[in-house]
Design a protein around this motif. Structure first.
Motif, PDB file in Angstrom:
ATOM      1  N   LYS A 226      -3.788  -6.380 -32.939  1.00  0.00           N
ATOM      2  CA  LYS A 226      -5.242  -6.376 -32.908  1.00  0.00           C
ATOM      3  C   LYS A 226      -5.761  -5.764 -34.199  1.00  0.00           C
ATOM      4  O   LYS A 226      -5.177  -4.807 -34.714  1.00  0.00           O
ATOM      5  CB  LYS A 226      -5.761  -5.587 -31.700  1.00  0.00           C
ATOM      6  CG  LYS A 226      -7.249  -5.773 -31.419  1.00  0.00           C
ATOM      7  CD  LYS A 226      -7.634  -5.136 -30.087  1.00  0.00           C
ATOM      8  CE  LYS A 226      -9.083  -5.444 -29.745  1.00  0.00           C
ATOM      9  NZ  LYS A 226      -9.466  -4.898 -28.429  1.00  0.00           N
ATOM     10  N   VAL A 227      -6.843  -6.325 -34.735  1.00  0.00           N
ATOM     11  CA  VAL A 227      -7.405  -5.791 -35.975  1.00  0.00           C
ATOM     12  C   VAL A 227      -8.110  -4.458 -35.722  1.00  0.00           C
ATOM     13  O   VAL A 227      -7.923  -3.487 -36.450  1.00  0.00           O
ATOM     14  CB  VAL A 227      -8.393  -6.806 -36.595  1.00  0.00           C
ATOM     15  CG1 VAL A 227      -9.150  -6.173 -37.755  1.00  0.00           C
ATOM     16  CG2 VAL A 227      -7.629  -8.021 -37.093  1.00  0.00           C
ATOM     17  N   SER A 239      -0.681  -3.302 -35.807  1.00  0.00           N
ATOM     18  CA  SER A 239      -1.298  -4.339 -36.627  1.00  0.00           C
ATOM     19  C   SER A 239      -0.507  -5.646 -36.518  1.00  0.00           C
ATOM     20  O   SER A 239       0.620  -5.676 -36.025  1.00  0.00           O
ATOM     21  CB  SER A 239      -1.342  -3.892 -38.087  1.00  0.00           C
ATOM     22  OG  SER A 239      -0.017  -3.788 -38.599  1.00  0.00           O
ATOM     23  N   HIS A 240      -1.086  -6.718 -37.041  1.00  0.00           N
ATOM     24  CA  HIS A 240      -0.403  -8.013 -37.001  1.00  0.00           C
ATOM     25  C   HIS A 240       0.885  -7.963 -37.811  1.00  0.00           C
ATOM     26  O   HIS A 240       1.925  -8.487 -37.384  1.00  0.00           O
ATOM     27  CB  HIS A 240      -1.322  -9.108 -37.533  1.00  0.00           C
ATOM     28  CG  HIS A 240      -0.697 -10.471 -37.529  1.00  0.00           C
ATOM     29  ND1 HIS A 240      -0.227 -11.068 -36.375  1.00  0.00           N
ATOM     30  CD2 HIS A 240      -0.446 -11.354 -38.528  1.00  0.00           C
ATOM     31  CE1 HIS A 240       0.276 -12.261 -36.664  1.00  0.00           C
ATOM     32  NE2 HIS A 240       0.160 -12.449 -37.960  1.00  0.00           N
ATOM     33  N   HIS A 260      -8.384 -11.494 -31.981  1.00  0.00           N
ATOM     34  CA  HIS A 260      -7.888 -10.275 -32.608  1.00  0.00           C
ATOM     35  C   HIS A 260      -7.728 -10.359 -34.116  1.00  0.00           C
ATOM     36  O   HIS A 260      -6.925  -9.645 -34.699  1.00  0.00           O
ATOM     37  CB  HIS A 260      -6.549  -9.872 -31.981  1.00  0.00           C
ATOM     38  CG  HIS A 260      -6.697  -9.301 -30.610  1.00  0.00           C
ATOM     39  ND1 HIS A 260      -5.663  -8.677 -29.934  1.00  0.00           N
ATOM     40  CD2 HIS A 260      -7.763  -9.246 -29.770  1.00  0.00           C
ATOM     41  CE1 HIS A 260      -6.087  -8.280 -28.751  1.00  0.00           C
ATOM     42  NE2 HIS A 260      -7.352  -8.615 -28.633  1.00  0.00           N
ATOM     43  N   PHE A 261      -8.511 -11.225 -34.745  1.00  0.00           N
ATOM     44  CA  PHE A 261      -8.396 -11.380 -36.187  1.00  0.00           C
ATOM     45  C   PHE A 261      -9.775 -11.329 -36.829  1.00  0.00           C
ATOM     46  O   PHE A 261     -10.792 -11.269 -36.142  1.00  0.00           O
ATOM     47  CB  PHE A 261      -7.672 -12.695 -36.518  1.00  0.00           C
ATOM     48  CG  PHE A 261      -6.243 -12.703 -36.050  1.00  0.00           C
ATOM     49  CD1 PHE A 261      -5.230 -12.252 -36.875  1.00  0.00           C
ATOM     50  CD2 PHE A 261      -5.916 -13.123 -34.773  1.00  0.00           C
ATOM     51  CE1 PHE A 261      -3.913 -12.224 -36.432  1.00  0.00           C
ATOM     52  CE2 PHE A 261      -4.605 -13.096 -34.320  1.00  0.00           C
ATOM     53  CZ  PHE A 261      -3.602 -12.644 -35.170  1.00  0.00           C
ATOM     54  N   HIS A 262      -9.801 -11.348 -38.152  1.00  0.00           N
ATOM     55  CA  HIS A 262     -11.085 -11.328 -38.851  1.00  0.00           C
ATOM     56  C   HIS A 262     -11.879 -12.600 -38.525  1.00  0.00           C
ATOM     57  O   HIS A 262     -11.290 -13.673 -38.336  1.00  0.00           O
ATOM     58  CB  HIS A 262     -10.863 -11.221 -40.359  1.00  0.00           C
ATOM     59  CG  HIS A 262     -10.254  -9.918 -40.776  1.00  0.00           C
ATOM     60  ND1 HIS A 262     -10.929  -8.726 -40.714  1.00  0.00           N
ATOM     61  CD2 HIS A 262      -9.015  -9.622 -41.256  1.00  0.00           C
ATOM     62  CE1 HIS A 262     -10.144  -7.745 -41.142  1.00  0.00           C
ATOM     63  NE2 HIS A 262      -8.973  -8.262 -41.466  1.00  0.00           N
TER      64      HIS A 262
END
Length: 416
Positions: A226-227, A239-240, A260-262
């Motif tokens: 998750k960001v 983090s990823h 869960h990303f930008h």
């Protein structure tokens, strides 16, 4: 025209593009979505009395949410009556069902605490996926698997190990592989003083969880990045990059959550890259609106892009879980819209002339490629969808909502 007549006409039109509609529907019928129990009660569960914590938030005050296992199961049954095909249920450990006043903390959970869920799934021919619950607990207030407090960290390690045993139990009971996903809310609101040490502790915790003996043919474990989260805006331990590398090195799956990303990242674009290096991967399908807001999945470009990548890379290589929750609308309608909409997206993908699209790209014929892709958007997709629903014994697109509102009137409105 009848549904069947409209379907037959659509088949002819798709055949002109080289699409075998019957084959597409057969492929779709083999795809299982994992329906998340937490939409039905706003992620509350049954094992704790405290508030929802861990960077997770539900918004809205629509009445009639489920507050007991019986209500939740009844609402899930109603939703499945609207969703074509046979699927799975997705449980969090916080949905343990305790009998006769018994209670067990999360590090002491056992298969017996999920016996009623196993019976529910078996009676309906459903599979079960499972998740340790690392939030909404007194010992999760600061950190869990990355905690600097060794007593707390060991508590959560034991929880993870207990969940593997429960996952194995579900697989044995249902005859279907149980995908167990690990997500933790650990992180910091502001700039960290040390990024490395918490990640080193998380790595060691995961190593200890995975060190127990379990049958990998029954339990498929994934780790989810998750960001950021609410209260963890500046730093997340998981983090990823951390989980993608951990998964690759330890023969587990990296789970991609579409929220869960930008906001500017194309999540669908990640799948083909990851599957060059992994046999399988796991997904949580959500709809972020500016942030990880877990809106109900709709039939939009993002859903269609994701579904097309699933189909192009082989749907049998994915564990597909749904992960959204909305407390501002009728919860059965939220479940139903999200499930049906992603199945629509998968059908849309199955109805693509993949070989022709690939050939046009390889020939650098981008003019025809674009034109064909646009033509596909106005094909009689809805006629095929209605036929698929009818063939599976569920309501057509124009009919299910009225039944859902009748259920609210006759069942939900009578809840205290």
């Amino acid at each position: 025209m009848t549904v069947k007549e409209r379907f037959e006409d659509a088949k002819v039109r798709y055949a002109e593009l080289g699409v075998d509609v019957d084959k597409a529907l057969e492929a779709l019928s083999n795809i299982k979505l994992s329906m998340h129990c937490w939409q039905g009660d706003d992620v509350i569960g049954f094992d704790q009395k405290g508030p929802l914590t861990g960077g997770i938030q539900t918004t809205g005050n629509y009445p009639y949410k489920a507050t007991t296992p019986e209500e939740l199961m009844a609402d899930m049954d109603k939703t499945f009556s609207f969703v074509p095909g046979k699927h799975k249920i997705n449980l969090h450990a916080s949905y343990a069902i305790f009998e006769d006043g018994e209670w067990a903390d999360r590090d002491a959970l056992e298969p017996k605490h999920f016996k009623r869920w196993a019976e529910y799934a078996k009676e309906r021919g459903l599979g079960v996926d499972f998740n340790p619950t690392y939030f909404s607990h007194p010992k999760s207030e600061v950190a869990t698997l990355s905690s600097a407090d060794e007593e707390i960290r060991q508590f959560w390690i034991r929880h993870g190990q207990a969940c593997i045993r429960i996952s194995e139990y579900f697989a044995e009971q249902t005859g279907q592989t149980c995908m167990m996903n690990i997500w933790i809310p650990d992180g910091l609101k502001d700039v960290p003083g040390d990024r490395k040490a918490p990640r080193a502790r998380l790595k060691d915790s995961l190593d200890q969880i995975l060190s127990i003996d379990y049958d990998k043919s029954k339990v498929a474990i994934a780790v989810e990045s998750k960001v950021f989260g609410i209260g963890e805006e500046s730093y997340t331990v998981g983090s990823h990059e951390f989980y993608m590398n951990y998964a690759a090195k330890n023969d587990v799956m990296c789970l991609i959550d579409t929220g869960h990303f930008h906001p500017t990242e194309n999540v669908a674009d990640k799948l083909s890259s990851m599957l060059l290096f992994n046999d399988k991967m796991a997904l949580h399908v959500s709809r972020p609106v500016r942030w990880d807001s877990d809106h109900v999945v709709i039939f939009n470009d993002d859903a269609r892009d994701l579904a097309q990548e699933i189909v192009r890379n082989g749907a049998d290589r994915f564990y597909i879980g749904m992960d959204y929750f909305d407390a501002s609308i009728n919860r059965i309608s939220a479940w139903t819209n999200g499930m049906r909409n992603f199945l629509k997206a998968l059908m849309y993908a199955e109805l693509q002339p993949m070989d022709k699209l690939t050939r046009l790209q390889n020939e650098c014929n981008f003019t025809e490629l674009m034109s064909l892709q646009e033509q596909l958007k106005v094909m009689p997709f809805g006629d095929v969808w209605d036929y698929y629903c009818e063939s599976k014994g569920v309501a057509l697109e124009k009919d299910w909502f009225a039944d859902c509102m009748e259920y609210e009137k006759e069942v939900l409105s009578k809840r205290v």
